[in-house]
Scaffold this motif. Sequence first.
Motif, PDB file in Angstrom:
ATOM      1  N   ARG A  38       0.844  -1.196   0.000  1.00 40.84           N
ATOM      2  CA  ARG A  38       0.000   0.000   0.000  1.00 40.84           C
ATOM      3  C   ARG A  38       0.878   1.244   0.000  1.00 40.84           C
ATOM      4  N   GLN A  39       0.302   2.329  -0.492  1.00 38.77           N
ATOM      5  CA  GLN A  39       1.009   3.602  -0.493  1.00 38.77           C
ATOM      6  C   GLN A  39       0.035   4.714  -0.147  1.00 38.77           C
ATOM      7  N   ALA A  40       0.302   5.363   0.948  1.00 44.20           N
ATOM      8  CA  ALA A  40      -0.508   6.505   1.377  1.00 44.20           C
ATOM      9  C   ALA A  40       0.087   7.781   0.793  1.00 44.20           C
ATOM     10  N   PRO A  41      -0.703   8.817   0.660  1.00 38.92           N
ATOM     11  CA  PRO A  41      -0.192  10.077   0.099  1.00 38.92           C
ATOM     12  C   PRO A  41       1.009  10.596   0.879  1.00 38.92           C
ATOM     13  N   GLY A  42       2.053  10.919   0.158  1.00 33.18           N
ATOM     14  CA  GLY A  42       3.243  11.474   0.786  1.00 33.18           C
ATOM     15  C   GLY A  42       4.132  10.460   1.471  1.00 33.18           C
ATOM     16  N   LYS A  43       3.785   9.185   1.362  1.00 34.77           N
ATOM     17  CA  LYS A  43       4.576   8.145   2.020  1.00 34.77           C
ATOM     18  C   LYS A  43       5.112   7.157   0.999  1.00 34.77           C
ATOM     19  N   GLU A  44       6.110   6.417   1.402  1.00 37.05           N
ATOM     20  CA  GLU A  44       6.671   5.392   0.530  1.00 37.05           C
ATOM     21  C   GLU A  44       5.740   4.177   0.499  1.00 37.05           C
ATOM     22  N   ARG A  45       5.871   3.434  -0.566  1.00 32.92           N
ATOM     23  CA  ARG A  45       5.105   2.205  -0.665  1.00 32.92           C
ATOM     24  C   ARG A  45       5.549   1.230   0.420  1.00 32.92           C
ATOM     25  N   GLU A  46       4.587   0.598   1.029  1.00 35.97           N
ATOM     26  CA  GLU A  46       4.840  -0.288   2.172  1.00 35.97           C
ATOM     27  C   GLU A  46       4.375  -1.696   1.843  1.00 35.97           C
ATOM     28  N   GLY A  47       5.257  -2.668   2.032  1.00 34.12           N
ATOM     29  CA  GLY A  47       4.855  -4.043   1.879  1.00 34.12           C
ATOM     30  C   GLY A  47       4.020  -4.490   3.051  1.00 34.12           C
ATOM     31  N   LEU A  48       2.967  -5.239   2.794  1.00 32.74           N
ATOM     32  CA  LEU A  48       2.085  -5.715   3.858  1.00 32.74           C
ATOM     33  C   LEU A  48       2.311  -7.199   4.107  1.00 32.74           C
ATOM     34  N   GLN A  49       1.808  -8.034   3.220  1.00 35.06           N
ATOM     35  CA  GLN A  49       1.943  -9.475   3.390  1.00 35.06           C
ATOM     36  C   GLN A  49       2.169 -10.129   2.037  1.00 35.06           C
ATOM     37  N   CYS A  50       2.810 -11.275   2.093  1.00 34.47           N
ATOM     38  CA  CYS A  50       3.058 -12.093   0.914  1.00 34.47           C
ATOM     39  C   CYS A  50       2.615 -13.515   1.200  1.00 34.47           C
ATOM     40  N   ILE A  51       2.120 -14.173   0.166  1.00 35.55           N
ATOM     41  CA  ILE A  51       1.716 -15.570   0.316  1.00 35.55           C
ATOM     42  C   ILE A  51       2.404 -16.393  -0.770  1.00 35.55           C
ATOM     43  N   SER A  52       3.069 -17.437  -0.363  1.00 35.24           N
ATOM     44  CA  SER A  52       3.779 -18.291  -1.308  1.00 35.24           C
ATOM     45  C   SER A  52       2.803 -19.199  -2.034  1.00 35.24           C
ATOM     46  N   TRP A  53       3.336 -19.944  -2.982  1.00 35.40           N
ATOM     47  CA  TRP A  53       2.477 -20.765  -3.823  1.00 35.40           C
ATOM     48  C   TRP A  53       1.652 -21.772  -3.015  1.00 35.40           C
ATOM     49  N   ASN A  54       2.200 -22.218  -1.896  1.00 33.58           N
ATOM     50  CA  ASN A  54       1.527 -23.251  -1.099  1.00 33.58           C
ATOM     51  C   ASN A  54       0.845 -22.687   0.148  1.00 33.58           C
TER      52      ASN A  54
END
Length: 123
Positions: A38-54
């Motif tokens: 996600r990226q809020a106005p004036g802020k850097e893009r932030e990673g939240l969560q990742c899900i692998s193939w399994n």
Amino acid sequence: QVQVMESGGGSVQAGESLKLSCTTSGLTFAHTAMAWFRQAPGKEREGLQCISWNGGIDHYSHHDQGRFTISRDNAKNTVHLQMKNLAPGDSAIYYCAAGDSYFCPAPSAFNYWGRGTQVTVSS
């Protein structure tokens, strides 16, 4: 050509929930790690969560304090982000990203991105 497309954003009141969805084409979804940022106005893009193939989950951030849950349905080429108890600080453009591998890479290593879906939370 790989395409990534988000949906499900919108405007909600604080305390409400939203479920974002992301579909892909042009890649073997079932073999690909997927993530939400996600990226809020004036802020850097932030990673939240990742899900692998399994289904293994990596948390790139703990700002969601357990309110967000990533999931995937390989049969439907879809990844979701369920967001509960939303707060105004969660307002941002939410992006879905696809990796090049089975397992979750570093947040900077995603090559395929959607255009984002806007989430606005009012108090």
